[in-house]
Design an enzyme around this catalytic site. Structure first.
Site, short mmCIF file in Angstrom:
data_model
loop_
_atom_site.label_atom_id
_atom_site.label_comp_id
_atom_site.label_asym_id
_atom_site.label_seq_id
_atom_site.Cartn_x
_atom_site.Cartn_y
_atom_site.Cartn_z
N GLU A 87 0.80 -1.22 0.00
CA GLU A 87 0.00 0.00 0.00
C GLU A 87 0.84 1.28 0.00
OE1 GLU A 87 -2.87 -0.17 3.17
OE2 GLU A 87 -3.87 -1.95 2.33
N ASP A 327 -18.97 1.85 10.73
CA ASP A 327 -17.55 1.84 10.39
C ASP A 327 -17.22 2.86 9.30
OD1 ASP A 327 -14.88 1.08 10.53
OD2 ASP A 327 -15.09 -0.52 9.08
#
Length: 709
Positions: A87, A327
């Site tokens: 990432e 979330d």
């Protein structure tokens, strides 16, 4: 309330005393990578995570452009030894490219030739994987002075010497290693290194901290969630926040973690950051049901917060998702830019968090300017045009209705951490979109456990059923897109649709290009004005990271980290393969015009037929096993026992044939060195047998579907 006031007064006195003796810190560097150098954002280099302090990820380089991008070829590549999600955004300074791979490893390369100059392995214990919600990923380093900074997965902030990768200092900055991990890239400014942590699904209390760039000494720390009122509050902001929480929120930490987005604004002297969800997701799980407290917003979760960078004192906040139970982290990248609104120049924050709205805020004050849905939304019925406060759909309060709620966006977010890019040339923001829902169902029997997520969600009740029609409909509704969004008009300029979500971050350039990697194993270039695809390269692995670009000796390069993984791989079961069968080949790829490099041939995809033992358990065993599996196993081995590309798919495991073999792993911890720690604290032998029977049942159900049954 009187107790709270007395406690706050005591805490304020302690805070004032602490300020008198707070460390002043080392003066910012005057050589190497300085504040002035980052602020100038030279086109040839990429010195900070988002290239410039505004995190626009826009490069003024034009050698590679919409007319010649078709001539782009592979200049060099490097294969990493970590087959996990990649990432990171590489940084380039003085001819050296710095990046990280999974497990927080750091690498320095000759940016022209690809020669490895040095590497650093912090030797993160593999057991850390059990408390890292979303893979052993790392999003990159920071450069400042003569140092390289990395935040390791197990919660250490490490400064390395740029020259040889030797350790200059290392600071353990998380409160514990059971509830806190770190995956984000540090940011640097004003002589300070800024970093937060992950852990909101465990027992973390969110924070951001600043450390001296030269010594590693902590200079200040600001919590995003108030602690136990009986212990007093660190500052006035925490006292204010406490009035917006119900129940005993502090017993599970509260969440609000600063796990990614941090932006420094030199114009205002503020450091802005996004905060994560309230913990647990389900408010009823720890008695903080909406309506128990007036203004039950759970500050400062799912918000953008601004602090004075020099002191860490509160400046302003804007909460994007009050009483978050879905979330909807606000940890997506925060971009700062100067734009014209209603004929007037404005210095603004541009943000697209998980919740599906695109926001413009005044960067100095946090004043709400606009908020527009840019994807389909059902959790909110609208937004107040003056305050920006969303009107929450009553049906979305699933813990109150007692019904299954499929939220749009899903918990993966309309836009998650994958970096966006903003082009001042086109006036457009280029957003990686996840177009997928997520099922929420309150766990009415939730109890805190030593291991596993503490979300208060019944994952067994929401698991994907073995019903072809349901699976087909869910797969059809799960897609992704690259969206070019006009932040001033609140309108979509163009869109490129993808088969599935979780595609990589974006890069915009003055060559009228937008670059993006895809979950379908491609690296693409688009015309930034029209969205026309101009070029692609087969990456042999899904791409989730964002590209960057640099130039050396008049030659422009484009670099990107490749390697499938992250939360989408480990959580959604059959949905993880929506863009194609996922695989992880972890690499750094670097391109330039006229290059003709080739990758080695990719290993063939291996399709494994299911061949499970017969199900010999009872329906009651399978139901009990489903509940335990959903709580402790699904976050790594996949929803409904269908795994992604990285972790073992238990339906195919030989261990389900033998209870003792499974016990050796799950209870005795035989594979702890690989991250599969013992769950003996929460799963006994009876529970393990129930899990085994559940997995066997699921394997047989899916085999029947494969066989056309």
């Amino acid at each position: 309330m009187q107790v709270l006031k007395l406690a706050a007064a005591a805490a304020l006195a302690l805070g004032l005393a602490a300020c008198d003796s707070a460390p002043e810190g080392t003066a910012p560097p005057t050589e190497g990578v300085t504040d002035a150098l980052i602020a100038a954002a030279a086109p040839e280099e990429w010195l900070s995570h988002g290239r410039d302090y505004g995190e626009q990820r826009f490069s003024p380089l034009t050698q590679i452009n919409a007319d010649n991008v078709g001539e782009l070829g592979l200049a060099w590549s490097y294969d990493f030894d970590t087959a996990r999600g990649q990432e990171a955004t590489p940084l380039v300074h003085d001819g050296v490219l710095y990046t990280t791979s999974a497990w927080s490893k750091v690498y320095a390369f000759n940016a022209v030739s690809g020669e490895l100059l040095w590497s650093y392995d912090p030797e993160v214990p593999r057991e850390t994987l059990a408390v890292a919600c979303c893979d052993a990923v790392n999003r990159g380093v920071a450069l400042y002075g003569d140092k390289v900074y990395v935040a390791t997965l197990n919660g250490y902030l490490v400064a390395l010497n740029q020259s040889d990768g030797s350790v200059a200092w290392s600071t353990e900055y998380v409160p514990d290693h059971e509830s806190y991990t770190s995956t984000g890239a540090p940011r640097v400014a004003d002589g300070k290194v800024f970093i937060g942590s992950g852990g909101a699904e465990y027992r973390a209390r969110g924070f951001i901290a600043a450390f001296d760039w030269d010594t590693g000494e902590e200079l200040w720390r600001w919590h995003t969630v108030p602690g136990n009122p009986a212990n007093g509050f660190e500052n006035d902001a925490m006292e204010t926040a406490a009035a917006t929480w119900g129940g005993e929120w502090w017993t599970l930490g509260g969440g609000g973690t600063v796990w990614d987005s941090i932006t420094y604004d030199p114009q205002t002297g503020l450091v802005l950051f996004g905060t994560g969800n309230a913990e647990p997701w389900n408010p009823a799980a720890n008695g903080r049901e909406s309506g128990e407290v007036e203004g039950d917003d759970n500050l400062y979760t799912s918000s953008i917060v601004a602090l004075h960078a020099d002191t860490g004192e509160y400046a302003w906040h804007f909460q994007q998702t009050p009483e978050d139970r879905w979330d909807y982290d606000s940890n997506a990248q925060i971009t700062i830019a100067d734009v014209e609104i209603d004929g007037q120049p404005r210095h603004v924050v541009m943000h697209a968090p998980k919740n599906g709205y695109f926001y413009l805020l005044d960067a100095a004050s946090g004043e709400f300017i606009s908020g527009t849905p840019w994807v389909d939304i059902n959790w909110s019925l609208g937004i107040d045009p003056v305050t920006g406060r969303p009107q929450i759909n009553p049906e979305a309060r699933y813990e109150q209705t007692g019904q299954l709620w499929v939220g749009l966006p899903g918990a993966g977010g309309a836009h998650s951490w994958h970096p966006q890019s903003y082009s001042p040339a086109t006036g457009l923001m280029y957003l990686p979109a996840n177009l997928a829902g997520f099922p929420f169902f309150a766990d009415t029997e939730f109890e805190e456990t030593e291991r596993g997520f503490q979300t208060g969600i019944d994952s067994a009740a929401t698991a994907m059923p073995p019903i072809p029609e349901v699976r087909e409909a869910t797969l059809a509704a799960t897609t992704g897109a690259l969206v070019a969004w006009n932040p001033v008009t609140g309108e979509e300029a163009w869109r490129v649709d993808y088969p599935g979500p979780w595609n990589g971050g974006t890069l915009a350039t003055a060559g009228n290009l937008v670059f993006q990697g895809t979950a379908g194993e491609e690296f693409r270039a688009y015309n930034a004005t029209s969205g026309e695809q101009l070029w692609s390269f087969a990456t042999q692995s899904g791409v989730i990271a964002a590209p960057m670009t640099y130039a050396i000796d008049g030659e422009q390069y484009v670099a990107i980290m490749v390697g499938w993984g992250g939360v989408w791989d480990v959580a959604p079961g059959i949905l993880t393969a929506k863009s194609g069968t996922p695989r992880n080949i972890s690499r750094l790829l670097v391109f330039k015009l006229g290059a003709d490099g080739e990758l080695p041939e990719a290993p063939p995809l291996v399709e494994r037929a299911l061949d499970p033992p017969p199900f010999t358990g009872t329906p009651e065993q399978a139901a009990a096993g489903a509940r335990l599996y959903g709580r402790f196993c699904s976050t790594c081995h996949g929803d409904a026992a269908v795994a992604g590309a990285l972790n073992p798919d238990l339906r195919h495991s030989m261990t389900i044939n033998n209870f003792n073999a499974m016990k050796a792993i799950v209870i005795d911890g035989a594979f702890a060195h690989n991250g599969m720690v013992s769950f003996a604290s929460d799963i006994d032998e009876e529970g393990l047998e129930n899990i085994r029977q559940y997995v066997i049942m699921r394997a047989n159900e899916d085999k029947a579907l494969e066989d056309g049954g």
